[in-house]
Design a protein around this motif. Structure first.
Motif, PDB file in Angstrom:
ATOM      1  N   LEU A  53       0.715  97.316 -51.027  1.00 56.65           N
ATOM      2  CA  LEU A  53       1.546  97.465 -49.834  1.00 56.65           C
ATOM      3  C   LEU A  53       2.410  96.236 -49.609  1.00 56.65           C
ATOM      4  CD1 LEU A  53      -1.034  99.158 -47.441  1.00 56.65           C
ATOM      5  CD2 LEU A  53       1.010 100.210 -48.420  1.00 56.65           C
ATOM      6  N   ARG A  54       1.829  95.053 -49.763  1.00 60.28           N
ATOM      7  CA  ARG A  54       2.585  93.807 -49.594  1.00 60.28           C
ATOM      8  C   ARG A  54       3.760  93.765 -50.577  1.00 60.28           C
ATOM      9  NH1 ARG A  54       2.901  90.465 -45.663  1.00 60.28           N
ATOM     10  NH2 ARG A  54       0.667  90.301 -45.510  1.00 60.28           N
ATOM     11  N   ASN A  55       3.513  94.153 -51.816  1.00 66.44           N
ATOM     12  CA  ASN A  55       4.574  94.171 -52.823  1.00 66.44           C
ATOM     13  C   ASN A  55       5.665  95.192 -52.505  1.00 66.44           C
ATOM     14  OD1 ASN A  55       3.361  92.128 -54.289  1.00 66.44           O
ATOM     15  ND2 ASN A  55       2.308  93.532 -55.678  1.00 66.44           N
ATOM     16  N   ALA A  56       5.324  96.209 -51.716  1.00 63.45           N
ATOM     17  CA  ALA A  56       6.297  97.228 -51.322  1.00 63.45           C
ATOM     18  C   ALA A  56       7.006  96.877 -50.014  1.00 63.45           C
ATOM     19  CB  ALA A  56       5.593  98.577 -51.191  1.00 63.45           C
ATOM     20  N   GLY A  57       6.713  95.703 -49.454  1.00 63.94           N
ATOM     21  CA  GLY A  57       7.426  95.249 -48.268  1.00 63.94           C
ATOM     22  C   GLY A  57       6.690  95.390 -46.949  1.00 63.94           C
ATOM     23  N   TYR A  58       5.452  95.814 -46.962  1.00 67.64           N
ATOM     24  CA  TYR A  58       4.667  95.892 -45.728  1.00 67.64           C
ATOM     25  C   TYR A  58       4.191  94.487 -45.366  1.00 67.64           C
ATOM     26  CZ  TYR A  58       4.621 100.934 -46.399  1.00 67.64           C
ATOM     27  OH  TYR A  58       4.993 102.239 -46.558  1.00 67.64           O
ATOM     28  N   GLU A  59       4.117  94.210 -44.057  1.00 66.89           N
ATOM     29  CA  GLU A  59       3.763  92.855 -43.645  1.00 66.89           C
ATOM     30  C   GLU A  59       2.485  92.748 -42.831  1.00 66.89           C
ATOM     31  OE1 GLU A  59       7.067  90.876 -41.901  1.00 66.89           O
ATOM     32  OE2 GLU A  59       8.340  91.232 -43.642  1.00 66.89           O
ATOM     33  N   ASN A  60       2.274  93.600 -41.871  1.00 70.25           N
ATOM     34  CA  ASN A  60       1.105  93.514 -40.993  1.00 70.25           C
ATOM     35  C   ASN A  60      -0.046  94.331 -41.574  1.00 70.25           C
ATOM     36  OD1 ASN A  60       2.381  91.891 -39.046  1.00 70.25           O
ATOM     37  ND2 ASN A  60       3.410  93.696 -38.219  1.00 70.25           N
ATOM     38  N   ILE A  61      -0.767  93.727 -42.507  1.00 72.71           N
ATOM     39  CA  ILE A  61      -1.840  94.412 -43.217  1.00 72.71           C
ATOM     40  C   ILE A  61      -3.153  93.700 -42.927  1.00 72.71           C
ATOM     41  CG2 ILE A  61      -2.646  95.220 -45.465  1.00 72.71           C
ATOM     42  CD1 ILE A  61       0.279  94.729 -46.455  1.00 72.71           C
ATOM     43  N   TYR A  62      -4.162  94.489 -42.570  1.00 73.26           N
ATOM     44  CA  TYR A  62      -5.468  93.944 -42.211  1.00 73.26           C
ATOM     45  C   TYR A  62      -6.562  94.733 -42.916  1.00 73.26           C
ATOM     46  CZ  TYR A  62      -2.534  91.931 -38.626  1.00 73.26           C
ATOM     47  OH  TYR A  62      -1.535  91.264 -37.976  1.00 73.26           O
ATOM     48  N   ILE A  63      -7.645  94.050 -43.250  1.00 68.02           N
ATOM     49  CA  ILE A  63      -8.769  94.659 -43.958  1.00 68.02           C
ATOM     50  C   ILE A  63     -10.045  94.442 -43.153  1.00 68.02           C
ATOM     51  CG2 ILE A  63     -10.193  94.542 -46.046  1.00 68.02           C
ATOM     52  CD1 ILE A  63      -7.712  93.576 -47.545  1.00 68.02           C
ATOM     53  N   LEU A  64     -10.887  95.470 -43.119  1.00 70.28           N
ATOM     54  CA  LEU A  64     -12.177  95.380 -42.441  1.00 70.28           C
ATOM     55  C   LEU A  64     -13.159  94.589 -43.296  1.00 70.28           C
ATOM     56  CD1 LEU A  64     -14.236  96.163 -40.261  1.00 70.28           C
ATOM     57  CD2 LEU A  64     -14.579  98.317 -41.498  1.00 70.28           C
ATOM     58  N   LYS A  65     -13.649  93.492 -42.763  1.00 77.94           N
ATOM     59  CA  LYS A  65     -14.627  92.662 -43.475  1.00 77.94           C
ATOM     60  C   LYS A  65     -15.911  93.474 -43.698  1.00 77.94           C
ATOM     61  CE  LYS A  65     -17.041  88.287 -43.275  1.00 77.94           C
ATOM     62  NZ  LYS A  65     -17.256  87.061 -42.518  1.00 77.94           N
ATOM     63  N   GLY A  66     -16.358  93.538 -44.931  1.00 76.32           N
ATOM     64  CA  GLY A  66     -17.577  94.271 -45.255  1.00 76.32           C
ATOM     65  C   GLY A  66     -17.370  95.751 -45.468  1.00 76.32           C
ATOM     66  N   GLY A  67     -16.208  96.274 -45.084  1.00 75.59           N
ATOM     67  CA  GLY A  67     -15.891  97.675 -45.303  1.00 75.59           C
ATOM     68  C   GLY A  67     -16.734  98.635 -44.482  1.00 75.59           C
ATOM     69  N   TYR A  68     -16.690  99.893 -44.878  1.00 80.34           N
ATOM     70  CA  TYR A  68     -17.397 100.960 -44.173  1.00 80.34           C
ATOM     71  C   TYR A  68     -18.905 100.736 -44.186  1.00 80.34           C
ATOM     72  CZ  TYR A  68     -18.702 105.679 -42.732  1.00 80.34           C
ATOM     73  OH  TYR A  68     -19.242 106.745 -42.071  1.00 80.34           O
ATOM     74  N   ASN A  69     -19.410 100.127 -45.240  1.00 78.42           N
ATOM     75  CA  ASN A  69     -20.856  99.871 -45.332  1.00 78.42           C
ATOM     76  C   ASN A  69     -21.382  99.095 -44.132  1.00 78.42           C
ATOM     77  OD1 ASN A  69     -21.240 101.184 -47.718  1.00 78.42           O
ATOM     78  ND2 ASN A  69     -21.467  99.354 -48.964  1.00 78.42           N
ATOM     79  N   ASP A  70     -20.589  98.169 -43.608  1.00 79.06           N
ATOM     80  CA  ASP A  70     -21.036  97.327 -42.499  1.00 79.06           C
ATOM     81  C   ASP A  70     -20.580  97.835 -41.126  1.00 79.06           C
ATOM     82  OD1 ASP A  70     -22.186  95.713 -44.391  1.00 79.06           O
ATOM     83  OD2 ASP A  70     -20.654  94.152 -44.303  1.00 79.06           O
ATOM     84  N   TRP A  71     -19.847  98.929 -41.093  1.00 73.52           N
ATOM     85  CA  TRP A  71     -19.301  99.453 -39.840  1.00 73.52           C
ATOM     86  C   TRP A  71     -20.416 100.014 -38.961  1.00 73.52           C
ATOM     87  CZ3 TRP A  71     -15.035  98.999 -37.158  1.00 73.52           C
ATOM     88  CH2 TRP A  71     -14.733  99.918 -36.144  1.00 73.52           C
ATOM     89  N   THR A  72     -20.425  99.616 -37.693  1.00 77.79           N
ATOM     90  CA  THR A  72     -21.427 100.122 -36.756  1.00 77.79           C
ATOM     91  C   THR A  72     -20.786 100.887 -35.605  1.00 77.79           C
ATOM     92  OG1 THR A  72     -21.400  98.037 -35.534  1.00 77.79           O
ATOM     93  CG2 THR A  72     -23.079  98.275 -37.264  1.00 77.79           C
ATOM     94  N   GLY A  73     -19.466 101.035 -35.639  1.00 78.11           N
ATOM     95  CA  GLY A  73     -18.756 101.752 -34.581  1.00 78.11           C
ATOM     96  C   GLY A  73     -18.829 103.263 -34.774  1.00 78.11           C
ATOM     97  N   LYS A  74     -17.973 103.971 -34.044  1.00 78.88           N
ATOM     98  CA  LYS A  74     -17.971 105.431 -34.085  1.00 78.88           C
ATOM     99  C   LYS A  74     -17.475 105.930 -35.438  1.00 78.88           C
ATOM    100  CE  LYS A  74     -17.281 106.045 -29.154  1.00 78.88           C
ATOM    101  NZ  LYS A  74     -16.446 106.639 -28.109  1.00 78.88           N
ATOM    102  N   ILE A  75     -18.146 106.981 -35.919  1.00 81.28           N
ATOM    103  CA  ILE A  75     -17.741 107.604 -37.179  1.00 81.28           C
ATOM    104  C   ILE A  75     -17.622 109.111 -36.991  1.00 81.28           C
ATOM    105  CG2 ILE A  75     -18.811 105.817 -38.600  1.00 81.28           C
ATOM    106  CD1 ILE A  75     -21.053 107.888 -39.206  1.00 81.28           C
ATOM    107  N   LYS A  76     -17.023 109.728 -37.972  1.00 80.59           N
ATOM    108  CA  LYS A  76     -16.884 111.193 -37.966  1.00 80.59           C
ATOM    109  C   LYS A  76     -17.197 111.687 -39.363  1.00 80.59           C
ATOM    110  CE  LYS A  76     -13.768 114.940 -36.934  1.00 80.59           C
ATOM    111  NZ  LYS A  76     -12.439 115.342 -36.489  1.00 80.59           N
ATOM    112  N   ARG A  77     -17.876 112.824 -39.408  1.00 82.37           N
ATOM    113  CA  ARG A  77     -18.174 113.469 -40.698  1.00 82.37           C
ATOM    114  C   ARG A  77     -17.511 114.829 -40.710  1.00 82.37           C
ATOM    115  NH1 ARG A  77     -22.848 110.451 -39.902  1.00 82.37           N
ATOM    116  NH2 ARG A  77     -23.527 109.326 -41.744  1.00 82.37           N
ATOM    117  N   LYS A  78     -16.976 115.213 -41.850  1.00 83.12           N
ATOM    118  CA  LYS A  78     -16.389 116.534 -42.009  1.00 83.12           C
ATOM    119  C   LYS A  78     -17.502 117.565 -42.145  1.00 83.12           C
ATOM    120  CE  LYS A  78     -11.908 115.722 -42.441  1.00 83.12           C
ATOM    121  NZ  LYS A  78     -10.816 116.369 -41.853  1.00 83.12           N
ATOM    122  N   ALA A  79     -17.336 118.694 -41.489  1.00 80.71           N
ATOM    123  CA  ALA A  79     -18.320 119.781 -41.635  1.00 80.71           C
ATOM    124  C   ALA A  79     -18.153 120.417 -43.008  1.00 80.71           C
ATOM    125  CB  ALA A  79     -18.104 120.824 -40.549  1.00 80.71           C
ATOM    126  N   ARG A  80     -19.259 120.788 -43.594  1.00 87.36           N
ATOM    127  CA  ARG A  80     -19.194 121.379 -44.940  1.00 87.36           C
ATOM    128  C   ARG A  80     -19.236 122.861 -44.889  1.00 87.36           C
ATOM    129  NH1 ARG A  80     -21.692 117.462 -49.260  1.00 87.36           N
ATOM    130  NH2 ARG A  80     -20.870 115.590 -48.379  1.00 87.36           N
TER     131      ARG A  80
END
Length: 132
Positions: free
Chosen positions: A105-132
């Motif tokens: 994204l940066r190479n394509a000209g995007y500037e305000n880019i942020y990454i979640l530290k630890g990713g989804y594995n460490d996420w404790t907030g609200k989540i959603k699952r798709k129904a199967r």
């Protein structure tokens, strides 16, 4: 010099060049986006483009509430779906794919880019699952 010595030297040169290349890529990925803690990441989720760069089946198994799926493997083709005038929040399972996506994204000209530290594995907030 015999053949074995020459082969050893060539292999060492290749390993050193590869190591330097990986080191450069590591620093490029780190500069491409700012890594945010979970608290920082969750503050503005309603005002940003929240993108899950994992594959669709991983996304369907569970994702951060409000995230849209844009797999890293399809990022190049679908980059036009991401607005450049709004912050882009990325996450994946741990953090590696997000860093690669941020660099693209940066190479394509995007500037305000942020990454979640630890990713989804460490996420404790609200989540959603798709129904199967």
């Amino acid at each position: 010099m015999n053949t074995t010595t020459i082969i050893n030297w060539v292999l060492w040169v290749i390993i050193i060049i590869w190591g330097i290349y990986e080191l450069i890529q590591y620093f490029r990925r780190r500069r491409a986006a700012k890594v945010l803690t979970q608290e920082e990441f969750s503050k503005n989720l309603r005002k940003v483009q929240l993108i899950d760069v994992r594959e669709k089946d991983e996304y369907n198994a569970g994702h951060i509430l409000g995230a849209r799926s844009l797999p890293y493997t399809a990022l190049k083709q679908r980059m036009g779906e991401i607005r450049k005038d709004q912050p882009v929040y990325l996450y994946d399972q741990k953090q590696a794919l997000s860093a690669r996506a941020a660099l693209k994204l940066r190479n394509a000209g995007y500037e305000n880019i942020y990454i979640l530290k630890g990713g989804y594995n460490d996420w404790t907030g609200k989540i959603k699952r798709k129904a199967r």
